[in-house]
Design an enzyme around this catalytic site. Structure first.
Site, PDB file in Angstrom:
ATOM      1  N   ASN A  56       0.810  -1.234   0.000  1.00  0.00           N
ATOM      2  CA  ASN A  56       0.000   0.000   0.000  1.00  0.00           C
ATOM      3  C   ASN A  56       0.837   1.275   0.000  1.00  0.00           C
ATOM      4  O   ASN A  56       0.504   2.247  -0.676  1.00  0.00           O
ATOM      5  CB  ASN A  56      -0.931   0.020   1.216  1.00  0.00           C
ATOM      6  CG  ASN A  56      -1.973  -1.069   1.131  1.00  0.00           C
ATOM      7  OD1 ASN A  56      -2.684  -1.183   0.128  1.00  0.00           O
ATOM      8  ND2 ASN A  56      -2.056  -1.900   2.158  1.00  0.00           N
ATOM      9  N   TYR A  83       5.995   1.530   9.454  1.00  0.00           N
ATOM     10  CA  TYR A  83       5.195   2.557   8.780  1.00  0.00           C
ATOM     11  C   TYR A  83       6.098   3.747   8.422  1.00  0.00           C
ATOM     12  O   TYR A  83       6.076   4.247   7.284  1.00  0.00           O
ATOM     13  CB  TYR A  83       4.041   2.977   9.706  1.00  0.00           C
ATOM     14  CG  TYR A  83       3.374   4.271   9.316  1.00  0.00           C
ATOM     15  CD1 TYR A  83       2.617   4.365   8.149  1.00  0.00           C
ATOM     16  CD2 TYR A  83       3.499   5.410  10.124  1.00  0.00           C
ATOM     17  CE1 TYR A  83       2.003   5.563   7.802  1.00  0.00           C
ATOM     18  CE2 TYR A  83       2.883   6.602   9.785  1.00  0.00           C
ATOM     19  CZ  TYR A  83       2.137   6.673   8.613  1.00  0.00           C
ATOM     20  OH  TYR A  83       1.536   7.863   8.261  1.00  0.00           O
TER      21      TYR A  83
HETATM   22  N1  NAI Z   1      -3.983  11.745   9.669  1.00  0.00           N
HETATM   23  C1  NAI Z   1      -2.778  12.124  10.029  1.00  0.00           C
HETATM   24  O1  NAI Z   1      -2.621  12.827  11.055  1.00  0.00           O
HETATM   25  C2  NAI Z   1      -1.579  11.766   9.205  1.00  0.00           C
HETATM   26  C3  NAI Z   1      -1.679  11.134   7.989  1.00  0.00           C
HETATM   27  N2  NAI Z   1      -0.538  10.882   7.256  1.00  0.00           N
HETATM   28  C4  NAI Z   1      -0.618  10.246   5.940  1.00  0.00           C
HETATM   29  O2  NAI Z   1      -1.637  10.878   5.174  1.00  0.00           O
HETATM   30  C5  NAI Z   1      -2.281   9.913   4.362  1.00  0.00           C
HETATM   31  C6  NAI Z   1      -3.773   9.933   4.628  1.00  0.00           C
HETATM   32  O3  NAI Z   1      -3.965   9.585   5.983  1.00  0.00           O
HETATM   33  P1  NAI Z   1      -5.416   9.569   6.661  1.00  0.00           P
HETATM   34  O4  NAI Z   1      -6.343  10.360   5.828  1.00  0.00           O
HETATM   35  O5  NAI Z   1      -5.250   9.901   8.078  1.00  0.00           O
HETATM   36  O6  NAI Z   1      -5.746   8.027   6.554  1.00  0.00           O
HETATM   37  P2  NAI Z   1      -7.157   7.345   6.234  1.00  0.00           P
HETATM   38  O7  NAI Z   1      -7.007   5.910   6.526  1.00  0.00           O
HETATM   39  O8  NAI Z   1      -8.250   8.119   6.874  1.00  0.00           O
HETATM   40  O9  NAI Z   1      -7.237   7.565   4.667  1.00  0.00           O
HETATM   41  C7  NAI Z   1      -6.450   6.825   3.765  1.00  0.00           C
HETATM   42  C8  NAI Z   1      -7.309   6.521   2.562  1.00  0.00           C
HETATM   43  O10 NAI Z   1      -6.506   5.824   1.620  1.00  0.00           O
HETATM   44  C9  NAI Z   1      -7.253   4.747   1.100  1.00  0.00           C
HETATM   45  N3  NAI Z   1      -6.319   3.694   0.722  1.00  0.00           N
HETATM   46  C10 NAI Z   1      -5.482   2.989   1.519  1.00  0.00           C
HETATM   47  N4  NAI Z   1      -4.773   2.114   0.810  1.00  0.00           N
HETATM   48  C11 NAI Z   1      -5.161   2.258  -0.491  1.00  0.00           C
HETATM   49  C12 NAI Z   1      -4.803   1.633  -1.689  1.00  0.00           C
HETATM   50  N5  NAI Z   1      -3.909   0.640  -1.718  1.00  0.00           N
HETATM   51  N6  NAI Z   1      -5.397   2.046  -2.837  1.00  0.00           N
HETATM   52  C13 NAI Z   1      -6.335   3.035  -2.832  1.00  0.00           C
HETATM   53  N7  NAI Z   1      -6.737   3.657  -1.694  1.00  0.00           N
HETATM   54  C14 NAI Z   1      -6.156   3.269  -0.546  1.00  0.00           C
HETATM   55  C15 NAI Z   1      -8.185   4.298   2.224  1.00  0.00           C
HETATM   56  O11 NAI Z   1      -9.354   3.655   1.698  1.00  0.00           O
HETATM   57  C16 NAI Z   1      -8.510   5.633   2.894  1.00  0.00           C
HETATM   58  O12 NAI Z   1      -9.692   6.218   2.395  1.00  0.00           O
HETATM   59  C17 NAI Z   1      -1.650   8.565   4.653  1.00  0.00           C
HETATM   60  O13 NAI Z   1      -0.675   8.298   3.665  1.00  0.00           O
HETATM   61  C18 NAI Z   1      -0.990   8.786   6.002  1.00  0.00           C
HETATM   62  O14 NAI Z   1       0.137   7.955   6.155  1.00  0.00           O
HETATM   63  C19 NAI Z   1       0.710  11.221   7.703  1.00  0.00           C
HETATM   64  C20 NAI Z   1       0.862  11.802   8.928  1.00  0.00           C
HETATM   65  C21 NAI Z   1      -0.256  12.127   9.783  1.00  0.00           C
HETATM   66  O1  LIG Z   2       1.541   9.375  10.523  1.00  0.00           O
HETATM   67  C1  LIG Z   2       0.682   9.479  11.385  1.00  0.00           C
HETATM   68  O2  LIG Z   2       0.911  10.275  12.456  1.00  0.00           O
HETATM   69  C2  LIG Z   2      -0.153  10.745  13.307  1.00  0.00           C
HETATM   70  C3  LIG Z   2       0.481  11.207  14.620  1.00  0.00           C
HETATM   71  O3  LIG Z   2       1.161  10.127  15.188  1.00  0.00           O
HETATM   72  P1  LIG Z   2       0.885   9.654  16.698  1.00  0.00           P
HETATM   73  O4  LIG Z   2       1.809   8.485  16.882  1.00  0.00           O
HETATM   74  O5  LIG Z   2       1.245  10.812  17.586  1.00  0.00           O
HETATM   75  O6  LIG Z   2      -0.571   9.300  16.807  1.00  0.00           O
HETATM   76  C4  LIG Z   2      -1.183   9.630  13.513  1.00  0.00           C
HETATM   77  O7  LIG Z   2      -2.244  10.102  14.290  1.00  0.00           O
HETATM   78  C5  LIG Z   2      -1.676   9.174  12.130  1.00  0.00           C
HETATM   79  O8  LIG Z   2      -2.646   8.161  12.250  1.00  0.00           O
HETATM   80  C6  LIG Z   2      -0.511   8.625  11.348  1.00  0.00           C
HETATM   81  O9  LIG Z   2      -0.927   8.330  10.020  1.00  0.00           O
END
Ligand code: NAI
Ligand SMILES: O=C1O[C@H](COP(=O)(O)O)[C@@H](O)[C@H](O)[C@H]1O
Length: 251
Positions: free
Chosen positions: A88, A150
């Site tokens: 992924n 990750y």
């Molecule tokens: N939410 C946060 O605070 C943070 C998020 N990120 C990164 O931002 C990105 C988005 O994160 P979130 O929105 O929180 O996660 P989320 O899980 O809410 O959204 C991720 C989306 O990607 C889709 N997805 C996953 N694998 C897939 C695949 N193989 N093909 C197509 N779609 C796929 C899922 O269906 C989901 O809708 C991720 O890459 C995450 O690592 C990084 C740091 C912090």
């Molecule tokens: O990359 C990510 O980081 C945030 C913040 O990390 P945390 O270890 O302080 O929770 C996390 O909430 C998010 O799910 C992840 O994708």
């Protein structure tokens, strides 16, 4: 002329924060991609492609006519096992970069993470480094130092971006996102408050990733928090990022 923007991972938390902030932006024509089909309870501002980013054919098709990509799709769990991050986050990201180059896309913003550098948070430095009066700061020029698989997958996505920039001239910005939460910063969680990214700053930051000109960049994606141990100077300088929120303003 309108910019065609492909947003992968559109159904997720970051994708929704971006769309909430930018859906009315008339200069963008959105193509949204996620492996989860859209749910009836949300309005999506563009065409929705249900596809997995590991499906090379589907990604190539989704990339046609696109100017800029916001690549968010992936497994966001810090506990995600290798069996998940390899397809992924690593293979999927390589597929996105490769298809972007072949389709003549100008720029890709890659959703990297604080976990690409999580191991700088040593026992000696924490919890002091999460506090306002501590001087320790990372600025994006340091080497990745992941503390979990990750984080390894996110560091790999950054290096793949470096390669596709250097070899093919693709503009790439890797945004090491902190902790995105809606309305207020995480409560009783110093690390989360130090790296808080508000929804409106998130939308603005990715808007700047679409509009700004850059070569290859690694920036931190957090609000202007007093506690921060990630510098946002590079994001300000290169992208024109002007965050409006600060976790210190929330009790
Ligand atoms: N939410 C946060 O605070 C943070 C998020 N990120 C990164 O931002 C990105 C988005 O994160 P979130 O929105 O929180 O996660 P989320 O899980 O809410 O959204 C991720 C989306 O990607 C889709 N997805 C996953 N694998 C897939 C695949 N193989 N093909 C197509 N779609 C796929 C899922 O269906 C989901 O809708 C991720 O890459 C995450 O690592 C990084 C740091 C912090
Ligand atoms: O990359 C990510 O980081 C945030 C913040 O990390 P945390 O270890 O302080 O929770 C996390 O909430 C998010 O799910 C992840 O994708």
């Amino acid at each position: 002329m309108a910019q065609s923007v492909l947003l992968t991972g559109a159904s997720g938390r970051v994708g929704q924060a971006i769309l909430e902030g930018l859906a009315d932006e008339r200069e963008y024509e959105w193509r949204l991609l996620d492996r989860d089909p859209p749910t009836g309870d949300r309005d999506y501002p563009g065409e929705f492609v249900v596809a997995d980013i590991t499906d090379e054919e589907a990604v190539r098709e989704a990339m046609e006519g696109i100017d800029a990509v916001l690549h968010l799709a992936g497994d966001p769990r810090k506990t995600a096992p290798w069996e998940s991050v390899l397809p992924n986050n690593i293979d999927g990201t390589q597929t996105v970069y490769e298809a972007a180059v072949d389709a003549g896309v100008d720029k890709v913003a890659f959703a990297s993470s604080n976990h690409a550098v999580g191991a700088y948070e040593t026992d000696e430095r924490t919890p002091d480094m999460y506090r306002e009066d501590d001087e320790f700061q990372l600025d994006g020029t340091e080497l990745p130092r992941p503390g979990n698989l990750y984080g390894v997958s996110k560091a790999t996505g950054e290096i793949l971006g470096r390669y596709y920039h250097d070899e093919y001239g693709l503009s790439v910005v890797c945004v090491r996102i902190g902790n995105l939460t809606k309305d207020h910063p995480p409560i009783d969680y110093e690390r989360g408050q130090a790296m808080w990214l508000s929804h409106r700053d998130c939308a603005h930051l990715f808007d700047r990733c679409i509009r700004a000109e850059y070569d290859y960049e690694v920036v931190y994606g957090i609000s202007d928090n007093d506690r921060k141990y990630y510098s946002i100077e590079r994001a300000r300088e290169v992208l024109g990022y002007e965050p409006r929120d600060n976790s210190a303003d929330h009790g």
